[in-house]
Design an enzyme around this catalytic site. Structure first.
Site, short mmCIF file in Angstrom:
data_model
loop_
_atom_site.label_atom_id
_atom_site.label_comp_id
_atom_site.label_asym_id
_atom_site.label_seq_id
_atom_site.Cartn_x
_atom_site.Cartn_y
_atom_site.Cartn_z
N GLY A 21 2.62 0.41 -3.73
CA GLY A 21 1.27 0.44 -3.16
C GLY A 21 0.55 1.68 -2.78
N ALA A 22 1.00 2.87 -3.53
CA ALA A 22 0.69 4.30 -3.11
C ALA A 22 -0.54 4.79 -3.72
CB ALA A 22 1.58 5.13 -3.67
N ASN A 23 -1.66 3.87 -4.30
CA ASN A 23 -2.84 4.18 -4.87
C ASN A 23 -3.89 4.29 -3.69
OD1 ASN A 23 -2.46 1.19 -5.33
ND2 ASN A 23 -4.75 1.37 -5.21
N GLY A 25 -4.90 4.12 0.83
CA GLY A 25 -4.44 3.89 2.15
C GLY A 25 -3.41 4.65 2.59
N GLY A 27 -0.18 4.11 1.74
CA GLY A 27 0.68 4.51 0.67
C GLY A 27 0.52 5.90 -0.05
N SER A 147 4.44 -4.48 10.58
CA SER A 147 3.22 -4.39 11.43
C SER A 147 3.58 -4.96 12.94
CB SER A 147 2.15 -5.34 10.59
OG SER A 147 1.32 -5.81 11.76
N TYR A 173 0.85 -14.52 7.19
CA TYR A 173 0.79 -12.64 7.31
C TYR A 173 1.93 -12.58 8.37
CZ TYR A 173 -0.26 -7.81 8.12
OH TYR A 173 0.04 -6.35 7.90
#
Length: 299
Positions: A21-23, A25, A27, A147, A173
């Site tokens: 998820g490094a694209n 935020g 990440g 979280s 969540y």
């Protein structure tokens, strides 16, 4: 002693880090900072076009002594599809640090390709499978982003995927974020039992304004819209917690976050649900996750 920041990262020259998820935020910031200090960073993303756009803003670090330069590579990974997870893992030769960062939050009910509820499927089961498949190739540590919402989580082993009860986005969540901590606990137990020097850590960002909140539903969605404007920290602060867990010498199963829940100096945090401390629940979740993903602890 001054507060630790990403400016205090040691050199990662010669080391490889995978960030899911490094694209965008947290990440993206995590990947950017690790590339800056010399790491080869693999951006493991579902949308490679967005990954390429993020990578274009990351510059390699040049070490004055060795001349080593950080490199950034974008590779496709869909955590909602176990076939994609397996294909990604097959293409990895070795990795020093795996950062399980990608996640979705309080989204409407949906199923993954493999029939899992999308939040437990993305946030826990996809990363569980990825970690098990990569574990023989990891040389240092696994860091999983959880979280504060683990505190509201309850693990329902008989209905992990919300098939026999009304779906509630926020409890779902919370369950997935509690699962991240139980996964980290059991992973470290198994590493220790195997005599491995690998470490498993978890981190939480506090409350950072990222695009994660944009998909939240109902009253909480409106709360986050206001909160992002008024009280949230930025993604650099949130990623700082992950970077600390990635780079510092810590005991296994450390949970890293801001001292005052949402703000403050970075370090070990007590914001771990009492349920996250249950060794029996951690083992039971692990065994169920093995069945659901058809992956096993491989050391």
């Amino acid at each position: 002693m001054s507060e630790w920041t990403a400016a205090d990262l040691p050199s990662f020259a010669g080391r490889t880090v995978i960030v899911t998820g490094a694209n965008s935020g947290l990440g993206e910031v995590t990947a950017r900072e690790l590339a800056r200090v010399g790491a080869k960073v693999v951006l493991a993303v579902r949308n490679t076009a967005k990954g390429d756009a993020a990578a274009s803003g990351m510059s390699g670090y040049v070490d004055g002594a060795s001349g080593a330069t950080g490199r950034v590579e974008v590779r496709q990974l869909d955590l909602q599809d176990l076939a994609s997870v397996r294909a990604f893992a097959d293409g990895v030769d070795t990795v020093d640090v795996l950062v399980n960062n990608a996640g979705i939050m309080a989204v409407p009910y949906a199923l993954t390709v493999d029939g899992f509820e999308s939040q437990i499927g993305t946030n826990h089961l996809g990363h569980f499978a990825l970690t098990n498949l990569l574990l023989p190739k990891v040389t240092d540590r696994v860091v999983t982003v959880s979280s504060q919402m683990n505190l509201i989580g309850r693990i329902n082993l008989k209905d992990l995927n919300w098939k026999s009860r009304p779906y509630l986005a926020w409890p779902a969540y919370g369950q997935s974020k509690l699962a991240n901590l139980l996964f980290t606990k059991e992973l470290q137990r198994r590493l220790d039992a195997a005599g491995s020097k690998l470490k498993a850590h978890a981190a939480h960002p506090g409350y950072s304004a990222t695009n994660l909140q944009s998909h939240s539903t109902g009253a909480f969605g409106k709360f986050f819209e206001a909160g992002n404007r008024i009280v949230a920290t930025d993604a650099d602060f949130g990623a700082r917690q992950t970077l600390y867990a990635v780079s510092q010498d810590l005991p296994g199963d450390s949970f890293i976050g801001p001292r005052y829940a949402m703000w403050g100096p970075t370090g070990p945090t007590p914001l771990r649900s009492p349920l996250a401390r249950s060794a029996a629940k951690a083992t039971a979740l692990w065994e169920l996750s093995e069945q659901l993903t058809d992956t096993r602890f491989s050391l």
